[in-house]
Motif scaffolding. Structure first.
Motif, PDB file in Angstrom:
ATOM      1  N   ASP A  28      31.398  11.610 184.124  1.00  0.00           N
ATOM      2  CA  ASP A  28      32.066  11.597 185.424  1.00  0.00           C
ATOM      3  C   ASP A  28      33.322  12.483 185.366  1.00  0.00           C
ATOM      4  N   THR A  29      33.123  13.769 185.590  1.00  0.00           N
ATOM      5  CA  THR A  29      34.239  14.721 185.574  1.00  0.00           C
ATOM      6  C   THR A  29      33.909  15.872 186.507  1.00  0.00           C
ATOM      7  N   SER A  30      34.802  16.847 186.601  1.00  0.00           N
ATOM      8  CA  SER A  30      34.543  17.997 187.474  1.00  0.00           C
ATOM      9  C   SER A  30      35.207  19.238 186.897  1.00  0.00           C
ATOM     10  N   LYS A  36      42.269  22.060 185.771  1.00  0.00           N
ATOM     11  CA  LYS A  36      43.664  21.734 186.091  1.00  0.00           C
ATOM     12  C   LYS A  36      44.379  21.054 184.908  1.00  0.00           C
ATOM     13  N   ARG A  37      43.710  20.149 184.226  1.00  0.00           N
ATOM     14  CA  ARG A  37      44.380  19.375 183.165  1.00  0.00           C
ATOM     15  C   ARG A  37      44.375  20.041 181.802  1.00  0.00           C
ATOM     16  N   THR A  38      43.455  21.013 181.602  1.00  0.00           N
ATOM     17  CA  THR A  38      43.341  21.588 180.252  1.00  0.00           C
ATOM     18  C   THR A  38      43.308  23.121 180.225  1.00  0.00           C
ATOM     19  N   ALA A 113      42.731  18.849 159.977  1.00  0.00           N
ATOM     20  CA  ALA A 113      42.336  18.912 161.395  1.00  0.00           C
ATOM     21  C   ALA A 113      42.751  20.250 162.018  1.00  0.00           C
ATOM     22  N   CYS A 114      43.330  20.212 163.208  1.00  0.00           N
ATOM     23  CA  CYS A 114      43.607  21.467 163.929  1.00  0.00           C
ATOM     24  C   CYS A 114      44.662  22.325 163.246  1.00  0.00           C
ATOM     25  N   THR A 115      45.393  21.745 162.285  1.00  0.00           N
ATOM     26  CA  THR A 115      46.388  22.525 161.542  1.00  0.00           C
ATOM     27  C   THR A 115      45.761  23.174 160.302  1.00  0.00           C
ATOM     28  N   ASP A 152      31.947  10.233 176.309  1.00  0.00           N
ATOM     29  CA  ASP A 152      33.383   9.965 176.473  1.00  0.00           C
ATOM     30  C   ASP A 152      34.055  11.161 177.150  1.00  0.00           C
ATOM     31  N   ARG A 153      34.368  11.010 178.429  1.00  0.00           N
ATOM     32  CA  ARG A 153      34.919  12.152 179.174  1.00  0.00           C
ATOM     33  C   ARG A 153      36.336  12.516 178.715  1.00  0.00           C
ATOM     34  N   GLY A 154      36.988  11.595 178.014  1.00  0.00           N
ATOM     35  CA  GLY A 154      38.347  11.856 177.535  1.00  0.00           C
ATOM     36  C   GLY A 154      38.387  12.843 176.377  1.00  0.00           C
ATOM     37  N   LYS A 219      43.759   9.241 171.670  1.00  0.00           N
ATOM     38  CA  LYS A 219      44.660   8.761 172.718  1.00  0.00           C
ATOM     39  C   LYS A 219      45.305  10.017 173.310  1.00  0.00           C
ATOM     40  N   GLY A 220      44.625  10.572 174.299  1.00  0.00           N
ATOM     41  CA  GLY A 220      44.956  11.912 174.784  1.00  0.00           C
ATOM     42  C   GLY A 220      46.376  12.060 175.283  1.00  0.00           C
ATOM     43  N   ASN A 221      46.775  11.114 176.119  1.00  0.00           N
ATOM     44  CA  ASN A 221      48.081  11.240 176.751  1.00  0.00           C
ATOM     45  C   ASN A 221      49.224  11.183 175.745  1.00  0.00           C
ATOM     46  N   GLU A 222      49.140  10.242 174.792  1.00  0.00           N
ATOM     47  CA  GLU A 222      50.193  10.151 173.756  1.00  0.00           C
ATOM     48  C   GLU A 222      50.174  11.381 172.865  1.00  0.00           C
ATOM     49  N   ALA A 257      44.583  24.000 172.225  1.00  0.00           N
ATOM     50  CA  ALA A 257      44.100  22.656 172.548  1.00  0.00           C
ATOM     51  C   ALA A 257      44.067  22.436 174.053  1.00  0.00           C
ATOM     52  N   ASN A 258      45.119  22.887 174.713  1.00  0.00           N
ATOM     53  CA  ASN A 258      45.249  22.598 176.138  1.00  0.00           C
ATOM     54  C   ASN A 258      46.243  23.607 176.712  1.00  0.00           C
ATOM     55  N   TYR A 259      45.879  24.237 177.811  1.00  0.00           N
ATOM     56  CA  TYR A 259      46.750  25.259 178.403  1.00  0.00           C
ATOM     57  C   TYR A 259      48.135  24.690 178.716  1.00  0.00           C
ATOM     58  N   ARG A 260      48.169  23.423 179.153  1.00  0.00           N
ATOM     59  CA  ARG A 260      49.470  22.842 179.549  1.00  0.00           C
ATOM     60  C   ARG A 260      50.377  22.655 178.329  1.00  0.00           C
ATOM     61  N   ILE A 261      49.786  22.315 177.177  1.00  0.00           N
ATOM     62  CA  ILE A 261      50.598  22.189 175.945  1.00  0.00           C
ATOM     63  C   ILE A 261      51.144  23.567 175.569  1.00  0.00           C
TER      64      ILE A 261
HETATM   65  N1  COA Z   1      37.499  13.919 184.139  1.00  0.00           N
HETATM   66  C1  COA Z   1      38.035  13.226 185.158  1.00  0.00           C
HETATM   67  N2  COA Z   1      38.959  12.269 184.989  1.00  0.00           N
HETATM   68  C2  COA Z   1      39.363  12.020 183.732  1.00  0.00           C
HETATM   69  C3  COA Z   1      38.848  12.696 182.618  1.00  0.00           C
HETATM   70  C4  COA Z   1      37.866  13.679 182.851  1.00  0.00           C
HETATM   71  N3  COA Z   1      37.303  14.385 181.871  1.00  0.00           N
HETATM   72  N4  COA Z   1      39.444  12.225 181.511  1.00  0.00           N
HETATM   73  C5  COA Z   1      40.317  11.291 181.898  1.00  0.00           C
HETATM   74  N5  COA Z   1      40.269  11.155 183.237  1.00  0.00           N
HETATM   75  C6  COA Z   1      41.047  10.255 184.092  1.00  0.00           C
HETATM   76  C7  COA Z   1      41.563   9.040 183.353  1.00  0.00           C
HETATM   77  O1  COA Z   1      40.573   8.047 183.323  1.00  0.00           O
HETATM   78  C8  COA Z   1      42.746   8.676 184.187  1.00  0.00           C
HETATM   79  O2  COA Z   1      42.305   7.987 185.333  1.00  0.00           O
HETATM   80  P1  COA Z   1      43.177   6.784 185.968  1.00  0.00           P
HETATM   81  O3  COA Z   1      44.462   7.435 186.375  1.00  0.00           O
HETATM   82  O4  COA Z   1      42.319   6.351 187.094  1.00  0.00           O
HETATM   83  O5  COA Z   1      43.335   5.797 184.860  1.00  0.00           O
HETATM   84  C9  COA Z   1      43.313  10.020 184.663  1.00  0.00           C
HETATM   85  O6  COA Z   1      42.224  10.945 184.531  1.00  0.00           O
HETATM   86  C10 COA Z   1      44.491  10.508 183.864  1.00  0.00           C
HETATM   87  O7  COA Z   1      44.192  10.333 182.474  1.00  0.00           O
HETATM   88  P2  COA Z   1      45.143  10.861 181.350  1.00  0.00           P
HETATM   89  O8  COA Z   1      44.536  10.570 180.010  1.00  0.00           O
HETATM   90  O9  COA Z   1      46.546  10.374 181.604  1.00  0.00           O
HETATM   91  O10 COA Z   1      45.090  12.444 181.650  1.00  0.00           O
HETATM   92  P3  COA Z   1      45.937  13.599 181.039  1.00  0.00           P
HETATM   93  O11 COA Z   1      46.626  14.356 182.097  1.00  0.00           O
HETATM   94  O12 COA Z   1      46.747  13.140 179.860  1.00  0.00           O
HETATM   95  O13 COA Z   1      44.783  14.573 180.495  1.00  0.00           O
HETATM   96  C11 COA Z   1      43.832  15.148 178.352  1.00  0.00           C
HETATM   97  C12 COA Z   1      43.892  14.125 179.484  1.00  0.00           C
HETATM   98  C13 COA Z   1      42.930  14.623 177.275  1.00  0.00           C
HETATM   99  C14 COA Z   1      43.292  16.442 178.923  1.00  0.00           C
HETATM  100  C15 COA Z   1      45.274  15.379 177.831  1.00  0.00           C
HETATM  101  O14 COA Z   1      45.897  14.139 177.570  1.00  0.00           O
HETATM  102  C16 COA Z   1      45.321  16.192 176.579  1.00  0.00           C
HETATM  103  O15 COA Z   1      44.953  17.345 176.565  1.00  0.00           O
HETATM  104  N6  COA Z   1      45.851  15.594 175.519  1.00  0.00           N
HETATM  105  C17 COA Z   1      46.048  16.279 174.268  1.00  0.00           C
HETATM  106  C18 COA Z   1      44.738  16.448 173.622  1.00  0.00           C
HETATM  107  C19 COA Z   1      44.811  17.308 172.433  1.00  0.00           C
HETATM  108  O16 COA Z   1      45.452  18.318 172.443  1.00  0.00           O
HETATM  109  N7  COA Z   1      44.115  16.879 171.406  1.00  0.00           N
HETATM  110  C20 COA Z   1      43.935  17.632 170.248  1.00  0.00           C
HETATM  111  C21 COA Z   1      45.174  17.788 169.487  1.00  0.00           C
HETATM  112  S1  COA Z   1      44.860  19.005 168.331  1.00  0.00           S
END
Ligand code: COA
Length: 332
Positions: A28-30, A36-38, A113-115, A152-154, A219-222, A257-261
């Motif tokens: 469940d993603t788009s 936008k998030r990555t 890992a990524c390092t 796992d969409r996360g 734990k993506g957000n942390e 890892a992520n454009y925003r980072i």
């Molecule tokens: N598609 C749609 N919605 C999603 C989703 C996906 N793929 N993944 C998570 N969501 C939802 C969550 O369930 C949450 O919904 P809720 O608000 O209803 O609870 C919402 O989006 C926000 O989730 P959150 O985890 O706070 O999003 P985020 O802005 O932190 O973005 C990541 C998620 C994973 C993209 C981001 O945290 C990230 O890039 N983290 C670092 C990851 C990383 O760099 N890892 C490797 C290190 S080397």
């Protein structure tokens, strides 16, 4: 004392592309959310019979060819990977060495890992400067699709497969020398990014029923917040320590890892968009392979010039982090 020079780069990505559109049919993603998030649009996925070592070999062949150094002169191979061909042994580095036809070699894997690529660079530099080795092949290779949970969409939207490799060689010319490599780790954050099962800490009977716990969990957000904080501090430290300013850096090559980072760290360091190398949109996060793959993109687009200073910066599971100040020093 010999110095260590970064002689050449090579990379390989498998053919198959997995787009955001494809993923939106699996979880469940788009495309809009992922972009936008990555910043990721697509990632490459290895074929079933294509192993991490196969990706590493193809990247290494290019790096060796471009280095001008003979295969028989390579005396060490280090592979940074969290998705080795085999869980415990043999190491992927030994398989890569044999597939390349390198004999009489020291070969081992590292897990940072990524390092991983920055750690491998530090190891190569130390072995060369101590006089123990002369020509080190370092490889970052990952088949992350093998340890990704595609329910796992996360996590599944983030990761891709690929490999990058570099030749690091002894030199007497200080101008060519890798200036500095910083590495760090803090196991207090181990639970942010892990594959909880399958190791000696797990109950092996549970593997069948809990196969998914062998996949990456995050734990993506942390992780995001710690990444921005750690990467920024690490780069500021290495620049300050070596009395180098952001504007002296031609290319800043952060872990992808992520454009925003990347944007947050680049902005905090006052890097211009021209300095910051971006490949995350087309490869996703390829862990230990991401930095050499990005350097290879620079090389193949003709933007990597001999003598220019690169700043590498990575962050990953462990947690681990690292940065490096590296002049590009092809053989003259
Ligand atoms: N598609 C749609 N919605 C999603 C989703 C996906 N793929 N993944 C998570 N969501 C939802 C969550 O369930 C949450 O919904 P809720 O608000 O209803 O609870 C919402 O989006 C926000 O989730 P959150 O985890 O706070 O999003 P985020 O802005 O932190 O973005 C990541 C998620 C994973 C993209 C981001 O945290 C990230 O890039 N983290 C670092 C990851 C990383 O760099 N890892 C490797 C290190 S080397």
């Amino acid at each position: 004392m010999p110095y260590a020079a970064f002689r050449s780069i090579g990379a390989y990505v498998p053919q198959k592309i997995l787009t955001n559109e494809d993923l939106s049919k699996m979880v469940d993603t788009s495309d809009e959310w992922i972009t936008k998030r990555t910043g990721i649009k697509e990632r490459h996925i290895a074929a079933e019979d294509e192993f991490t070592s196969d990706l590493g070999v193809k990247a290494a062949q290019k790096a060796i060819e471009r280095s001008g150094i003979a295969l028989e002169d390579i005396d060490m191979v280090v592979c940074a990977t969290i998705s080795p061909d085999y869980f415990c042994m043999p190491s992927t580095a030994t398989i890569i060495s044999t597939k390349l036809g390198i004999k009489n070699v020291t070969a081992f894997d590292i897990s940072a890992a990524c390092t991983g690529f920055v750690y491998a660079l530090a190891i190569a530099k130390a072995f060369i400067e101590s006089g123990m080795k002369k020509n080190v092949l370092i490889v970052g290779a990952e088949k992350l699709s093998a340890i990704t949970d595609y329910t796992d969409r996360g996590t599944c939207i983030l990761f891709g497969d690929g490999a990058g490799a570099a030749i690091i060689s002894a030199t007497q010319d200080k101008e060519e020398a890798i200036i500095d490599v910083h590495t760090g780790a803090d196991g207090e954050y181990a639970d942010l990014l892990m594959t909880p099962n399958g190791g000696s800490g797990s109950v092996h009977d549970s593997l069948d029923t809990e196969a998914r716990s062998c996949f990456m969990q995050m734990k993506g957000n942390e992780t995001f917040k710690v990444a921005v904080r750690t990467l920024t501090k690490d780069v500021k430290d290495i620049l300050q320590h070596n009395n180098i300013k952001s504007e002296d850096i031609k290319h800043f090559v952060p872990h992808q890892a992520n454009y925003r980072i990347i944007k947050a760290v680049g902005d905090a360091l006052k890097m211009t968009p021209e300095q910051v190398v971006l490949t995350v949109h087309k490869y996703g996060n390829t862990s230990g392979a991401s930095i050499p793959m990005a350097i290879n993109d620079l090389y193949e687009s003709g933007e990597l010039e001999a003598g220019e200073m690169m700043l590498l910066d990575a962050f990953g599971g462990g947690l681990t982090w690292g940065s490096a100040l590296v002049p590009f020093a092809p053989l003259k």
